[in-house]
Enzyme design. Structure first.
Site, PDB file in Angstrom:
ATOM      1  N   HIS A  40      -2.136  18.479 -26.805  1.00  0.00           N
ATOM      2  CA  HIS A  40      -1.314  18.661 -26.892  1.00  0.00           C
ATOM      3  C   HIS A  40      -0.065  17.489 -26.666  1.00  0.00           C
ATOM      4  O   HIS A  40      -1.363  16.004 -25.984  1.00  0.00           O
ATOM      5  CB  HIS A  40      -0.775  19.186 -25.524  1.00  0.00           C
ATOM      6  CG  HIS A  40       0.671  20.025 -25.030  1.00  0.00           C
ATOM      7  ND1 HIS A  40       2.033  19.519 -24.657  1.00  0.00           N
ATOM      8  CD2 HIS A  40       1.223  20.820 -24.969  1.00  0.00           C
ATOM      9  CE1 HIS A  40       2.349  19.905 -24.774  1.00  0.00           C
ATOM     10  NE2 HIS A  40       2.795  21.586 -24.920  1.00  0.00           N
TER      11      HIS A  40
ATOM     12  N   LYS B  16       1.291  27.243 -14.973  1.00  0.00           N
ATOM     13  CA  LYS B  16       0.168  28.099 -15.593  1.00  0.00           C
ATOM     14  C   LYS B  16      -0.567  28.317 -14.786  1.00  0.00           C
ATOM     15  O   LYS B  16      -1.493  28.622 -15.614  1.00  0.00           O
ATOM     16  CB  LYS B  16      -0.172  26.307 -17.087  1.00  0.00           C
ATOM     17  CG  LYS B  16       1.285  26.059 -18.158  1.00  0.00           C
ATOM     18  CD  LYS B  16      -0.870  25.764 -18.820  1.00  0.00           C
ATOM     19  CE  LYS B  16       1.140  24.199 -19.676  1.00  0.00           C
ATOM     20  NZ  LYS B  16       1.399  25.355 -20.765  1.00  0.00           N
TER      21      LYS B  16
ATOM     22  N   ASP C 230      -6.995  16.449 -19.442  1.00  0.00           N
ATOM     23  CA  ASP C 230      -5.960  17.040 -19.437  1.00  0.00           C
ATOM     24  C   ASP C 230      -6.044  18.960 -19.226  1.00  0.00           C
ATOM     25  O   ASP C 230      -6.453  19.361 -20.191  1.00  0.00           O
ATOM     26  CB  ASP C 230      -4.294  17.375 -21.478  1.00  0.00           C
ATOM     27  CG  ASP C 230      -3.342  18.280 -21.276  1.00  0.00           C
ATOM     28  OD1 ASP C 230      -3.601  18.925 -19.741  1.00  0.00           O
ATOM     29  OD2 ASP C 230      -3.213  18.180 -21.600  1.00  0.00           O
TER      30      ASP C 230
ATOM     31  N   GLN D 209      -4.766  23.398 -19.671  1.00  0.00           N
ATOM     32  CA  GLN D 209      -5.040  24.598 -19.360  1.00  0.00           C
ATOM     33  C   GLN D 209      -6.256  25.908 -19.390  1.00  0.00           C
ATOM     34  O   GLN D 209      -6.283  26.419 -19.083  1.00  0.00           O
ATOM     35  CB  GLN D 209      -5.261  25.146 -21.440  1.00  0.00           C
ATOM     36  CG  GLN D 209      -4.372  24.767 -22.190  1.00  0.00           C
ATOM     37  CD  GLN D 209      -2.807  25.736 -21.552  1.00  0.00           C
ATOM     38  OE1 GLN D 209      -3.306  27.035 -20.932  1.00  0.00           O
ATOM     39  NE2 GLN D 209      -1.748  26.121 -22.336  1.00  0.00           N
TER      40      GLN D 209
ATOM     41  N   CYS E 208       3.813  22.388 -29.610  1.00  0.00           N
ATOM     42  CA  CYS E 208       4.061  21.308 -28.755  1.00  0.00           C
ATOM     43  C   CYS E 208       2.141  20.717 -29.375  1.00  0.00           C
ATOM     44  O   CYS E 208       2.161  19.473 -28.632  1.00  0.00           O
ATOM     45  CB  CYS E 208       3.823  20.806 -27.538  1.00  0.00           C
ATOM     46  SG  CYS E 208       5.528  22.035 -27.596  1.00  0.00           S
TER      47      CYS E 208
HETATM   48  C1  LIG Z   1      -3.211  21.616 -23.275  1.00  0.00           C
HETATM   49  C2  LIG Z   1      -1.485  20.755 -22.279  1.00  0.00           C
HETATM   50  N1  LIG Z   1      -1.262  20.259 -22.021  1.00  0.00           N
HETATM   51  C3  LIG Z   1       0.049  20.002 -21.613  1.00  0.00           C
HETATM   52  C4  LIG Z   1       0.924  20.474 -21.471  1.00  0.00           C
HETATM   53  C5  LIG Z   1       2.332  20.843 -20.822  1.00  0.00           C
HETATM   54  O1  LIG Z   1       2.669  20.821 -19.829  1.00  0.00           O
HETATM   55  P1  LIG Z   1       4.048  20.581 -19.441  1.00  0.00           P
HETATM   56  O2  LIG Z   1       4.508  20.829 -20.211  1.00  0.00           O
HETATM   57  O3  LIG Z   1       4.011  21.763 -17.831  1.00  0.00           O
HETATM   58  O4  LIG Z   1       3.692  18.976 -18.265  1.00  0.00           O
HETATM   59  C6  LIG Z   1       0.712  21.877 -22.161  1.00  0.00           C
HETATM   60  C7  LIG Z   1       1.284  23.038 -21.930  1.00  0.00           C
HETATM   61  O5  LIG Z   1       2.166  23.620 -22.396  1.00  0.00           O
HETATM   62  C8  LIG Z   1      -0.574  22.553 -23.119  1.00  0.00           C
HETATM   63  O6  LIG Z   1      -0.901  23.577 -23.417  1.00  0.00           O
END
Ligand SMILES: Cc1ncc(COP(=O)(O)O)c(C=O)c1O
Lengths: 409, 140
Positions: A121, A224, A198, A201, A364
């Site tokens: 992401h 999430k 990260d 998910q 993203c």
């Molecule tokens: C794999 C992953 N990492 C990071 C994020 C970022 O999350 P946040 O926008 O809540 O910081 C997301 C959110 O879409 C994600 O899917």
């Protein structure tokens, strides 16, 4: 799992949109909230709201206790060794930036290498990209194979003594791939590199064991995983946190301030400057308790069945292409797809007219879109409150979308 | 709000068989734009003859609304003077914003009038206008 009973816990799931019952299939973007979470938040404001770690009166004690209880709930949920290692942030993005601006900023030098995967992401790519620019470090990308899994041979040959940091999405928000983090961590550690996982998910959908994984940093977002927006977590090994400079500074993160000197607070508060989002933390605790009551193994097993059903039935849509692993054992409940001749944005609108919410766009993850040779994909993503009937409605609506645009390429 | 209002036959026709799609050999102006969130992209090339837009071509990729709008827009402005094209863009903008507009001037572009009922899609329909605006600013 009594799905009918579970669905009643989520008030929004009985909403009618566009004259139809809501079918919410955008859970990778954010999840819906059970009454327990909504009530935990309103309970704070109705009964014991006060700033945390400040007052000497009963309300402040209760609010502080609730805030710190949430930290303990997170510790248990991810199996961290100590609450010292659980730092509250706004979201996963802020957690990753915290690492980039503190530990990585102090330890990465010109010529050092940072390895991230093609599946990241933007929030686990852009901070490292910027860091590399600032420091003159080099970013290397672990490619994915045709089957949507990481190319582990490439990863192995990329690692060297120059590798200082490895960033890995535990679960891809596009392919749904569950990456072999434990194996990657142990390979990276043989080279002395730190590993940032990260977990935005993965944490909502599977049992997390940061100690078993042995990662050095782990990030997640509350929204999430049934919690409110604006609360996230950075787990970091205390050996790292101890050596790290604060990220933000101000109130809360200090023990003592004189005009000559500032003494930082103990872990983890050293990294929580200012009034924290205690409302969010209290909501997150209720979310974690809800998930624990269901059992993460149960959640994972049920979602795997849904994914299996979805992979099988979505394939019957003419001219559809499904991205990511086709083996449901290798992925979570996230299915990105395109239909030849129907742009994902149009799919999104057509599904919306049937009350079905999915995501369309680049998710993203533009480097991954480019790698797949597309600028956008549609994505359906599930949570334990979804049903096979909802997936059948999705498939029916996808066939309708294909029909509207004819069978022309 | 019905899908048939949005995805009119003429829109799908222009999406699947766009007019003025491709390149001009030596264009006088060239511009491009994208909607970062949905990934729609449009590039436009213009050839002027005096005050007139002698030729216009576009390339791009994206949803049916963004691509059909580009096709319809290029059809509408080809052969017009720059001043006429600007007036047309003004009317088009009025239409997308739900204001009164001159339907006679817009012609086939009016097929996109119902996009305003789909707020999430208005920026798809607006993209080619923004790209054209940039290209017209390059006219000396
Ligand atoms: C794999 C992953 N990492 C990071 C994020 C970022 O999350 P946040 O926008 O809540 O910081 C997301 C959110 O879409 C994600 O899917």
């Amino acid at each position: 799992m009594d799905i009918e009973k579970i669905r009643k816990d989520f008030p929004i799931l009985s909403r009618i949109v566009r004259d139809r019952p809501l079918v919410y299939l955008d859970n990778a973007a954010t999840t819906q909230k059970p009454s327990a979470v909504i009530e935990a938040i309103s309970g704070l404001y109705r009964n014991y709201n006060a700033n945390v770690h400040r007052g000497v009166y009963l309300l402040a004690e209760e609010a502080t206790q609730a805030y710190e209880d949430s930290r303990e709930a997170v510790r248990r949920f991810i199996n961290a060794g100590s609450t010292e290692e659980v730092v509250f942030t706004r979201n996963a993005t802020e957690a990753l930036n915290l690492v980039a601006y503190t530990w990585a900023d102090a330890n990465i030098r010109a010529g050092d290498e940072i390895i991230v995967t093609i599946m990241e992401h933007h929030s686990n790519y852009v901070p490292w990209f910027r860091l590399a620019r600032r420091k003159g470090a080099v970013i290397k990308i672990v490619p994915s194979r045709k089957d949507g899994e990481l190319d582990m041979d490439a990863f192995g040959s990329m690692l060297s003594d120059r590798t200082k940091l490895v960033g890995i999405a535990h679960m891809s928000n596009v392919f749904g791939t569950i990456n072999p983090v434990r194996e990657m961590v142990s390979l990276a550690h043989t080279r002395g590199a730190a590993v940032v996982v990260d977990g935005a998910q993965s944490a909502p959908h599977m049992k997390i064991d940061v100690r078993g994984m042995d990662c050095d940093f782990f990030a997640l977002s509350g929204h999430k995983m049934l919690g409110p927006a604006g609360i996230g977590v950075l787990y970091a090994k205390s050996s790292y946190l101890k050596s790290m400079e604060p990220f933000m500074s101000g109130g809360e993160m200090i023990l003592r301030v004189t005009l000559e000197d500032v003494v930082y607070n103990d872990l983890p508060w050293k990294f929580e400057a200012g009034t924290p989002n205690y409302e969010g933390a209290i909501g997150l605790k209720a979310a974690i308790e809800y998930l624990e009551a269901l059992g993460m193994d149960t959640v994972e097993a049920y979602e795997r069945e849904l994914t299996e059903h979805a992979l099988r039935s979505m394939k019957t849509v003419p001219d559809i292409f499904l991205y990511g692993p086709s083996d449901p054992a290798k992925k979570g409940g996230i299915i990105a797809f395109n239909i030849k001749g129907v742009h994902s944005h149009d799919i999104g609108t057509i599904l919306d007219s049937e009350g079905i919410a999915i995501r369309a766009g680049h998710h993203c993850a533009q480097p991954l879109m480019i790698d797949c040779g597309v600028s956008a994909m549609a994505r359906a993503s599930f949570y334990f409150y979804n049903t096979e009937q909802e997936i059948d409605m999705l498939v029916k609506a996808l066939k309708k979308a294909k029909e509207m645009f004819g069978h022309v390429a | 709000m019905s899908l048939e209002e949005l995805f009119k036959e003429i829109i799908i026709e222009h999406y699947q068989h766009p007019k003025n799609h491709g390149h001009i050999e030596h264009p006088d102006a060239r511009s491009e734009g994208s909607n970062p969130l949905c990934g729609d992209e449009i590039q436009m090339e213009l050839l002027f003859e005096g005050d007139r837009i002698k030729d216009v071509m576009f390339t791009g990729n994206g949803c049916s609304i963004s691509q059909s709008a580009a096709s319809l827009m290029t059809e509408a402005i080809k052969g017009r003077t720059v001043a006429e094209a600007r007036r047309l863009m003004e009317e088009y903008k009025n239409m997308l914003q739900g204001n009164d507009y001159d339907a006679g001037m817009l012609g086939d572009l009016e097929a996109l009038s119902d996009v305003k009922k789909f707020p999430a899609r208005v920026k798809c329909a607006s993209l080619s206008m923004a790209v054209l605006d940039q290209a017209l600013q390059q006219k000396k």
